[in-house]
Design an enzyme around this catalytic site. Sequence first.
Site, PDB file in Angstrom:
ATOM      1  N   GLU A  60      14.872  -3.974  11.011  1.00  0.00           N
ATOM      2  CA  GLU A  60      15.992  -3.733  10.097  1.00  0.00           C
ATOM      3  C   GLU A  60      17.070  -4.801  10.249  1.00  0.00           C
ATOM      4  O   GLU A  60      17.577  -5.332   9.252  1.00  0.00           O
ATOM      5  CB  GLU A  60      16.579  -2.342  10.361  1.00  0.00           C
ATOM      6  CG  GLU A  60      17.891  -2.053   9.649  1.00  0.00           C
ATOM      7  CD  GLU A  60      17.780  -2.000   8.135  1.00  0.00           C
ATOM      8  OE1 GLU A  60      18.829  -1.967   7.474  1.00  0.00           O
ATOM      9  OE2 GLU A  60      16.645  -1.998   7.615  1.00  0.00           O
ATOM     10  N   HIS A  63      15.969  -8.148   8.836  1.00  0.00           N
ATOM     11  CA  HIS A  63      16.002  -8.133   7.367  1.00  0.00           C
ATOM     12  C   HIS A  63      17.426  -8.352   6.867  1.00  0.00           C
ATOM     13  O   HIS A  63      17.657  -9.132   5.937  1.00  0.00           O
ATOM     14  CB  HIS A  63      15.455  -6.801   6.854  1.00  0.00           C
ATOM     15  CG  HIS A  63      15.497  -6.668   5.368  1.00  0.00           C
ATOM     16  ND1 HIS A  63      14.916  -7.586   4.513  1.00  0.00           N
ATOM     17  CD2 HIS A  63      16.063  -5.716   4.555  1.00  0.00           C
ATOM     18  CE1 HIS A  63      15.112  -7.214   3.261  1.00  0.00           C
ATOM     19  NE2 HIS A  63      15.816  -6.096   3.265  1.00  0.00           N
ATOM     20  N   HIS A 125      14.540  -0.460  -5.639  1.00  0.00           N
ATOM     21  CA  HIS A 125      15.057  -1.502  -4.744  1.00  0.00           C
ATOM     22  C   HIS A 125      14.191  -2.763  -4.774  1.00  0.00           C
ATOM     23  O   HIS A 125      14.690  -3.879  -4.922  1.00  0.00           O
ATOM     24  CB  HIS A 125      15.156  -0.940  -3.325  1.00  0.00           C
ATOM     25  CG  HIS A 125      15.917  -1.809  -2.383  1.00  0.00           C
ATOM     26  ND1 HIS A 125      15.416  -2.202  -1.171  1.00  0.00           N
ATOM     27  CD2 HIS A 125      17.149  -2.363  -2.463  1.00  0.00           C
ATOM     28  CE1 HIS A 125      16.291  -2.968  -0.553  1.00  0.00           C
ATOM     29  NE2 HIS A 125      17.354  -3.066  -1.309  1.00  0.00           N
ATOM     30  N   HIS A 217      -0.337   5.299 -10.448  1.00  0.00           N
ATOM     31  CA  HIS A 217      -0.241   3.863 -10.134  1.00  0.00           C
ATOM     32  C   HIS A 217      -1.584   3.175 -10.338  1.00  0.00           C
ATOM     33  O   HIS A 217      -1.650   2.084 -10.916  1.00  0.00           O
ATOM     34  CB  HIS A 217       0.229   3.681  -8.692  1.00  0.00           C
ATOM     35  CG  HIS A 217       0.268   2.251  -8.254  1.00  0.00           C
ATOM     36  ND1 HIS A 217       1.043   1.291  -8.882  1.00  0.00           N
ATOM     37  CD2 HIS A 217      -0.399   1.593  -7.255  1.00  0.00           C
ATOM     38  CE1 HIS A 217       0.867   0.116  -8.283  1.00  0.00           C
ATOM     39  NE2 HIS A 217      -0.009   0.285  -7.313  1.00  0.00           N
ATOM     40  N   HIS A 279      -0.214  -7.315  -0.360  1.00  0.00           N
ATOM     41  CA  HIS A 279      -0.164  -6.596  -1.628  1.00  0.00           C
ATOM     42  C   HIS A 279       1.192  -6.800  -2.310  1.00  0.00           C
ATOM     43  O   HIS A 279       1.265  -7.078  -3.515  1.00  0.00           O
ATOM     44  CB  HIS A 279      -0.406  -5.109  -1.347  1.00  0.00           C
ATOM     45  CG  HIS A 279      -0.620  -4.271  -2.568  1.00  0.00           C
ATOM     46  ND1 HIS A 279      -1.647  -4.468  -3.453  1.00  0.00           N
ATOM     47  CD2 HIS A 279       0.076  -3.206  -3.053  1.00  0.00           C
ATOM     48  CE1 HIS A 279      -1.587  -3.573  -4.425  1.00  0.00           C
ATOM     49  NE2 HIS A 279      -0.543  -2.800  -4.205  1.00  0.00           N
TER      50      HIS A 279
END
Length: 305
Positions: A60, A63, A125, A217, A279
Amino acid sequence: MQHNKYLKWLAVAATIGMLFILIGGALVTKTDSGLGCGRNWPDCNGSLIPQEITTAVLIEFSHRLVTGVVSFFIVALVVWTWLKLGHIKEVKFLGFNAVFFLVLQALIGAAQVLWGQGDFILALHFGISLISFTAVLLLALIVFEVDQKFDADKVFIDKKLKWNIIGVTIYSYLVVYTGALVRHTDASLVCPDWPLCRNNEPFSLPYNMYEWVQMGHRLAVLVIFIWIAIITWHVVKNYKEQRVIYWGWIIAFIIVILQIAAGMLVVLTKLNLIVALLHSLLISLLFGLFCYMILLVYRSNQNQK
């Protein structure tokens, strides 16, 4: 020439940096590290530099740090391109989008840390970060004069292909959202098989909301694969003389095949982290390529005038 050289280096750094932000955000989600710094932002667990380093804190905090550093690169790139290349119409529009959506995704991330957000909001996001990445990527392509190298001033796109490019680009954003929703609702492994949820029950409907999200999806991906295949066939048949269109769609078709393969492996490898990040990377590159095709549609309209 020196200014052009440094501007190119800055464009490369900003583009790669935005990719790190995208993949870093995906890493935070996939490792469930969003609260690694607790309910604190911009500090981490009450201090500017974390005192206790755990895996979640490292992911975290890294990032956040990368996002902060890359933000300076992006602002510098936007200002520099406005000053040097402001005569190109798209530059200011792309620069505004790069900064605006970068700030917006940071605010959504901060809001999630401080107060928490619903899954359907959180799924936005990644998509918002993706818009910022695409704007930076297109700015970089303009800096490297890719249009001139591929004779974009001679590009002519027929009406049918124009509408398909616009349609598949918008639809691809929906596919991105459904994929993000799969992650944020923890529906990634709700279906044990692939391509169906349960291959031994080919005609059964999803049992719950999570299976609907997962299979929704997969259905969205199937549609975009067929759509891209049809566009690619049309382009290969009719656009051999226009290299940027011809090779652009061949690359798009290759990327979507790799994307589907990565999605399959995410399920079969039970969320292998490297595969899952690949991905995310592939869909980012595909969306960026689609948006460049939108830019070529605009070039074609200008050429016709």
